[in-house]
Design a protein around this motif. Structure first.
Motif, PDB file in Angstrom:
ATOM      1  N   ASN A 152       9.198  40.266  -1.589  1.00  0.00           N
ATOM      2  CA  ASN A 152       8.692  41.631  -1.773  1.00  0.00           C
ATOM      3  C   ASN A 152       7.463  41.776  -0.881  1.00  0.00           C
ATOM      4  O   ASN A 152       6.370  41.341  -1.238  1.00  0.00           O
ATOM      5  CB  ASN A 152       8.343  41.861  -3.242  1.00  0.00           C
ATOM      6  CG  ASN A 152       7.848  43.276  -3.523  1.00  0.00           C
ATOM      7  OD1 ASN A 152       7.285  43.936  -2.641  1.00  0.00           O
ATOM      8  ND2 ASN A 152       8.035  43.731  -4.748  1.00  0.00           N
ATOM      9  N   ASP A 154       5.754  44.350  -0.028  1.00  0.00           N
ATOM     10  CA  ASP A 154       4.702  45.211  -0.576  1.00  0.00           C
ATOM     11  C   ASP A 154       3.796  44.440  -1.534  1.00  0.00           C
ATOM     12  O   ASP A 154       2.588  44.672  -1.584  1.00  0.00           O
ATOM     13  CB  ASP A 154       5.326  46.406  -1.303  1.00  0.00           C
ATOM     14  CG  ASP A 154       6.030  47.371  -0.358  1.00  0.00           C
ATOM     15  OD1 ASP A 154       5.902  47.193   0.870  1.00  0.00           O
ATOM     16  OD2 ASP A 154       6.727  48.291  -0.855  1.00  0.00           O
ATOM     17  N   GLU A 157       1.367  42.328   0.463  1.00  0.00           N
ATOM     18  CA  GLU A 157       0.320  43.167   1.042  1.00  0.00           C
ATOM     19  C   GLU A 157      -0.675  43.611  -0.030  1.00  0.00           C
ATOM     20  O   GLU A 157      -1.886  43.652   0.207  1.00  0.00           O
ATOM     21  CB  GLU A 157       0.963  44.388   1.712  1.00  0.00           C
ATOM     22  CG  GLU A 157       0.058  45.106   2.695  1.00  0.00           C
ATOM     23  CD  GLU A 157       0.825  46.055   3.600  1.00  0.00           C
ATOM     24  OE1 GLU A 157       0.230  46.474   4.595  1.00  0.00           O
ATOM     25  OE2 GLU A 157       1.996  46.363   3.291  1.00  0.00           O
ATOM     26  N   PHE A 284      11.160  49.087  -2.527  1.00  0.00           N
ATOM     27  CA  PHE A 284      10.026  48.471  -1.849  1.00  0.00           C
ATOM     28  C   PHE A 284      10.538  47.787  -0.599  1.00  0.00           C
ATOM     29  O   PHE A 284      11.747  47.589  -0.426  1.00  0.00           O
ATOM     30  CB  PHE A 284       9.317  47.462  -2.768  1.00  0.00           C
ATOM     31  CG  PHE A 284      10.237  46.421  -3.369  1.00  0.00           C
ATOM     32  CD1 PHE A 284      10.547  45.249  -2.689  1.00  0.00           C
ATOM     33  CD2 PHE A 284      10.798  46.618  -4.630  1.00  0.00           C
ATOM     34  CE1 PHE A 284      11.398  44.302  -3.220  1.00  0.00           C
ATOM     35  CE2 PHE A 284      11.653  45.660  -5.181  1.00  0.00           C
ATOM     36  CZ  PHE A 284      11.944  44.508  -4.487  1.00  0.00           C
ATOM     37  N   ASP A 285       9.626  47.441   0.270  1.00  0.00           N
ATOM     38  CA  ASP A 285       9.982  46.769   1.515  1.00  0.00           C
ATOM     39  C   ASP A 285      10.251  45.298   1.210  1.00  0.00           C
ATOM     40  O   ASP A 285       9.370  44.595   0.707  1.00  0.00           O
ATOM     41  CB  ASP A 285       8.826  46.925   2.515  1.00  0.00           C
ATOM     42  CG  ASP A 285       9.174  46.420   3.899  1.00  0.00           C
ATOM     43  OD1 ASP A 285      10.385  46.246   4.177  1.00  0.00           O
ATOM     44  OD2 ASP A 285       8.245  46.196   4.700  1.00  0.00           O
TER      45      ASP A 285
END
Length: 438
Positions: A152, A154, A157, A284-285
């Motif tokens: 994940n 995101d 980050e 999500f990215d």
């Protein structure tokens, strides 16, 4: 009753000529375990084959989950009503191999049927699971996958980590887990299929034995060996992560998938075939990375091994019917059929040609990370420790492993004690299987 013992019980029935049997000589029965999207895609393959020629008609029948389909096949053989083709999950391979007289090896079917067949066209890490020590293919790989690391981006980050950070080793993953936990993340890591990922594949990926006799490939007198230093180190680390709230255990099968797809977890070790579900649900990215390895183990990473199923041909049918079976298995192995199956499902292509076609089609460029699994499996030639597992009563052995790992995650047992106990308990099952199939 073992599958081998039931051969004698079914032999008399299987050899009785039934009225009207000749009229059904061109019908090929395939029993499988797929429903939903996979069932639809399987039916599509059958329809294409049936439409492509007029000599044979394949009839596909769903017989429950993997375990239920295998049991249905055994019961049918006892009654002399066995299908031509039976889908069997990979943990049932040793059971099928021990069923002398009940199976007709794929290499024989293809040779006698005159169908195009080149065992070398199949990916080494895939075909090795289903071949004899001298390379003869016993069953046809159908749906094969291998574990990878889902990330994940995101979540990384949000914890102040670079989403492109190096996650190739468990040491690096451990550092990321520390940061994620310190930032307040509630689920830094979860997993699916804990035995398959964190013991069976861990062992192969580090080129250490899961069991003796080349993981059971060269003898029924194999003994479990997954309580060695590499496995203990890994399970001990995961036990500590569980204690610290960095690893969240969700269940024995794929319960953790919902947690990851829902955005709760940062890392998820799961089958490469989980890609379609993650892509469809994740808001999500995300990214697919290779399964991590321990950097202090010589020769790592080696290659991971597969999960999934293969197609076994059962004995007791007419030569003309086996020609139809050979034609169908050859059809399933063509580059077009395999490439589409791979792209639609996330399962591995079983042939090099299907992989090359998928690459030429631009699929990997359009879907980054979908080639990680095949690269991970084919980067090195399989060894005796990494070509797969062939253990009797393996479904029950996995249950034992699950119980012992759960004791580690809950803090009730140390890794060494749990794995020692799992090996001792599992070996008792192996000895019973050996005795029943001598």
């Amino acid at each position: 009753m073992t599958f081998k013992n039931l051969v004698l019980a079914g032999a008399a029935v299987a050899t009785v000529a039934l009225p009207g049997a000749a009229s059904a000589a061109t019908e090929i029965q395939w029993w499988h375990a797929f429903t939903g999207r996979l069932g639809d895609l399987l039916a599509e393959q059958v329809e294409k084959f049936n439409a492509s020629q007029s000599d044979y008609t394949v009839v596909a029948s769903h017989k429950g989950n993997y375990s239920e389909a295998l049991n249905a096949g055994i019961a049918a053989f006892r009654a002399g009503e066995q299908p031509h083709i039976l889908m069997v999950f990979e943990v049932g391979t040793a059971t099928m191999m021990a069923a002398e007289g009940a199976i007709k090896p794929v290499y024989e079917v293809m040779a006698e049927g005159g169908a195009p067949f080149d065992a070398d066209a199949y990916l080494g890490a895939v075909k090795g699971y289903y071949t004899t020590p001298d390379g003869q293919m016993l069953s046809l790989p159908y749906n094969s996958s291998t574990p990878v690391l889902y990330v994940n981006r995101d979540a990384l980050e949000g914890a102040g980590l670079d989403p492109d950070m190096d996650l190739s080793t468990w040491e690096k993953v451990g550092e990321a887990l520390d940061t994620l936990k310190a930032s307040g993340h509630g689920c830094p890591l979860t997993t699916a299929w804990q035995s398959w990922v964190h013991l069976e594949n861990l062992s192969a990926y580090h080129n250490v034995p899961f069991a003796t006799k080349e993981n059971g490939f060269t003898g029924l007198d194999t003994e479990l060996a997954f309580n060695g230093p590499v496995q203990v180190k890994h399970i001990d680390a995961m036990g500590q992560w569980a204690k610290d709230g960095k690893f969240v255990y969700a269940g024995r099968r794929n319960e953790g998938g919902a947690n990851f797809r829902g955005g709760e977890c940062a890392f998820f070790t799961e089958s490469s075939a989980g890609y379609a579900g993650v892509k469809a649900e994740a808001e999500f990215d995300f990214e697919i990375r290779p399964l991590p390895y321990w950097s202090d183990v010589d020769g790592a990473p080696q290659n991971t091994i597969i999960g999934g199923s293969s197609l076994w041909v059962l004995s007791g049918h007419e030569p003309e019917e086996y020609k139809g079976v050979a034609a169908f298995l050859s059809f399933l192995s063509t580059a077009d059929i395999q490439a589409k199956w791979h792209q639609d499902t996330g399962y591995l292509p079983i042939t090099t040609a299907a992989y090359e076609k998928t690459k030429a089609d631009g699929f990997y460029d359009a879907n980054p990370g979908t080639d990680v699994a095949i690269i991970q499996m084919t980067g090195k030639a399989p060894t005796g420790n990494s070509k797969g597992l062939r253990l009797g009563s393996f479904d029950q052995i996995r249950t034992i492993i699950d119980e012992e790992l759960e004791a580690v995650w809950s803090g009730d047992k140390a890794a060494q004690a749990a794995l020692d106990n799992a090996v001792e308990r599992g070996n008792q099952l192996l000895r019973r299987f050996e005795q029943a199939n001598r």
